[in-house]
Design an enzyme around this catalytic site. Structure first.
Site, PDB file in Angstrom:
ATOM      1  N   HIS A 172      40.852  42.199  45.579  1.00 12.28           N
ATOM      2  CA  HIS A 172      42.095  42.738  45.004  1.00 12.28           C
ATOM      3  C   HIS A 172      42.724  41.760  44.022  1.00 12.28           C
ATOM      4  O   HIS A 172      42.316  40.599  43.939  1.00 12.28           O
ATOM      5  CB  HIS A 172      43.073  43.097  46.127  1.00 12.28           C
ATOM      6  CG  HIS A 172      43.422  41.959  47.042  1.00 12.28           C
ATOM      7  ND1 HIS A 172      42.540  41.442  47.958  1.00 12.28           N
ATOM      8  CD2 HIS A 172      44.550  41.220  47.171  1.00 12.28           C
ATOM      9  CE1 HIS A 172      43.110  40.455  48.607  1.00 12.28           C
ATOM     10  NE2 HIS A 172      44.331  40.285  48.139  1.00 12.28           N
ATOM     11  N   ASP A 213      41.002  37.666  50.261  1.00 15.82           N
ATOM     12  CA  ASP A 213      41.771  36.724  51.070  1.00 15.82           C
ATOM     13  C   ASP A 213      40.826  36.014  52.040  1.00 15.82           C
ATOM     14  O   ASP A 213      39.971  36.652  52.641  1.00 15.82           O
ATOM     15  CB  ASP A 213      42.858  37.460  51.866  1.00 15.82           C
ATOM     16  CG  ASP A 213      43.909  38.062  50.944  1.00 15.82           C
ATOM     17  OD1 ASP A 213      44.063  37.583  49.812  1.00 15.82           O
ATOM     18  OD2 ASP A 213      44.581  39.015  51.380  1.00 15.82           O
ATOM     19  N   ARG A 273      58.310  42.082  40.024  1.00 16.16           N
ATOM     20  CA  ARG A 273      57.762  42.749  41.212  1.00 16.16           C
ATOM     21  C   ARG A 273      57.755  41.754  42.359  1.00 16.16           C
ATOM     22  O   ARG A 273      57.553  40.563  42.139  1.00 16.16           O
ATOM     23  CB  ARG A 273      56.339  43.218  40.909  1.00 16.16           C
ATOM     24  CG  ARG A 273      55.595  43.685  42.129  1.00 16.16           C
ATOM     25  CD  ARG A 273      54.244  44.303  41.815  1.00 16.16           C
ATOM     26  NE  ARG A 273      53.635  44.646  43.071  1.00 16.16           N
ATOM     27  CZ  ARG A 273      52.720  43.909  43.704  1.00 16.16           C
ATOM     28  NH1 ARG A 273      52.268  42.802  43.160  1.00 16.16           N
ATOM     29  NH2 ARG A 273      52.246  44.288  44.874  1.00 16.16           N
TER      30      ARG A 273
HETATM   31  O1  LIG Z   1      51.426  40.625  45.699  1.00 12.59           O
HETATM   32  C1  LIG Z   1      50.422  41.281  45.907  1.00 12.59           C
HETATM   33  O2  LIG Z   1      50.405  42.511  45.824  1.00 12.59           O
HETATM   34  C2  LIG Z   1      49.126  40.596  46.278  1.00 12.59           C
HETATM   35  C3  LIG Z   1      49.284  39.228  46.837  1.00 12.59           C
HETATM   36  C4  LIG Z   1      48.003  38.670  47.329  1.00 12.59           C
HETATM   37  O3  LIG Z   1      46.952  39.189  47.104  1.00 12.59           O
HETATM   38  C5  LIG Z   1      48.009  37.446  48.164  1.00 12.59           C
HETATM   39  O4  LIG Z   1      49.078  36.828  48.327  1.00 12.59           O
HETATM   40  O5  LIG Z   1      46.937  37.096  48.676  1.00 12.59           O
HETATM   41 FE   LIG Z   2      45.422  38.510  48.465  1.00 12.67          FE
END
Ligand SMILES: O=C(O)CCC(=O)C(=O)O
Ligand SMILES: [Fe+2]
Length: 317
Positions: free
Chosen positions: A238, A184, A248
């Site tokens: 991630h 991020d 989800r």
């Molecule tokens: O939905 C998720 O678990 C991750 C979302 C994500 O990484 C983001 O929005 O930056």
């Molecule tokens: Fe993210």
């Protein structure tokens, strides 16, 4: 709707992408620290020290941890999920009335198709700005003191925005991503996910699944915090995978520096570096990184390096 198509449309295919590795058979569960904040709220010094040690170690290794006993009422979290469910269940024509158009930060978006033409993420999102108002002990008030103080003291009033993600079931989940591998750009990200599972973190050289916990908030370090710590704290790499059967959802809240503040590691931190005591990153301001990641580049593993290459040519004030 995309999820009803028997074959995955080619725009969503990420196959061949390096980080697809382990998409199938990924059974490894991340052993991230689960930090119990009960002692922190009670002012128990031993417990605070222990929590700080866990967080410090997590930030030095992969930039990811979960917190429990955060004092955000579970009914409030449930209500936020209910609201999010209601939003995503709206008929498409209603959602499109608040469509996020090219060049805009807020609104509804299906697969971010307005921003990218290929390797689209298998998701729908609502993004919105959030202005902190004292909500008398509500959601924001409860966790604000814990995670915001450092950013606030060094970078002033924070600027925040939030989003809801919905990942519909997908017939060919191993060919795509809900959210592709990325760090991020934020300072910090706080996330609450439902019980389906799909969030994965790259730690100890492999992708590992994050066990969903209804009672926990997921916290991860972003690129801005990494720059502020001169690279000591790791921006968490991630991704979110999708599955064949279940939708989800996640609620995500991004914390960032105030627009006019310069992101720069404090001098005393540089002085404590071993060896050359040098700054690893040029100074920058958050709106520039935001502009880059919203309009010029999809956040990935090398966002910061690409940003610093782009910055001199950007003509930004
Ligand atoms: O939905 C998720 O678990 C991750 C979302 C994500 O990484 C983001 O929005 O930056
Ligand atoms: Fe993210």
């Amino acid at each position: 709707m995309i999820q009803n198509q028997p074959k995955l449309p080619k725009e969503f295919i990420w196959a061949g992408f390096d980080s697809m590795q382990q998409q199938e058979n990924n059974n490894d569960m991340l052993n991230e620290p689960l930090v119990d904040l009960e002692g922190f709220f009670k002012g128990d010094e031993e417990a605070i020290k222990h929590a700080a040690e866990l967080i410090n170690k997590a930030c030095l290794t992969h930039g990811f941890f979960q917190v429990t006993n955060h004092r955000v009422d579970s009914s409030l979290i449930g209500a936020a999920h209910d609201q999010m469910d209601g939003l995503f269940k709206l008929p498409l024509d209603k959602k499109l009335r608040v469509q996020r158009n090219k060049g805009e930060m807020w609104g509804y978006s299906g697969a971010h198709a307005h921003r990218f033409s290929k390797q689209l993420p298998w998701k729908e999102t609502f993004s919105f700005g959030y202005n902190y108002v004292d909500d008398q002990g509500g959601l924001m008030n409860s966790y604000k003191p814990i995670v915001f103080d450092y950013i606030k003291s060094s970078l002033g009033e924070d600027f925040e925005y939030a989003g809801c993600n919905s990942y519909p079931p997908c017939n060919e989940p191993s060919l795509t991503f809900g959210t592709g591998p990325h760090c991020d750009p934020t300072s910090l990200t706080i996330l609450h996910q439902d019980q389906v599972g799909g969030l994965e973190v790259f730690a100890h050289n492999k992708w590992q699944a994050v066990r969903p916990r209804q009672d926990a908030f997921v916290i991860n370090i972003g690129d801005t915090f990494m720059a502020m710590s001169n690279g000591r704290y790791k921006s968490c790499l991630h991704r979110a995978v999708v599955n064949k059967k279940k939708e989800r959802k996640s609620l995500v809240f991004f914390v960032n520096p105030k627009e006019d503040k310069i992101v720069r590691a404090p001098q005393d931190l540089i002085d404590r570096e071993e060896g050359t005591k040098s700054r690893k990153y040029p100074d920058f301001k958050w709106p520039h990184l935001m502009e880059f990641t919203q309009f010029h580049y999809r956040a990935d593993v090398t966002t910061l390096q690409s940003f610093f290459q782009w910055l001199p040519s950007s003509n930004l004030p």
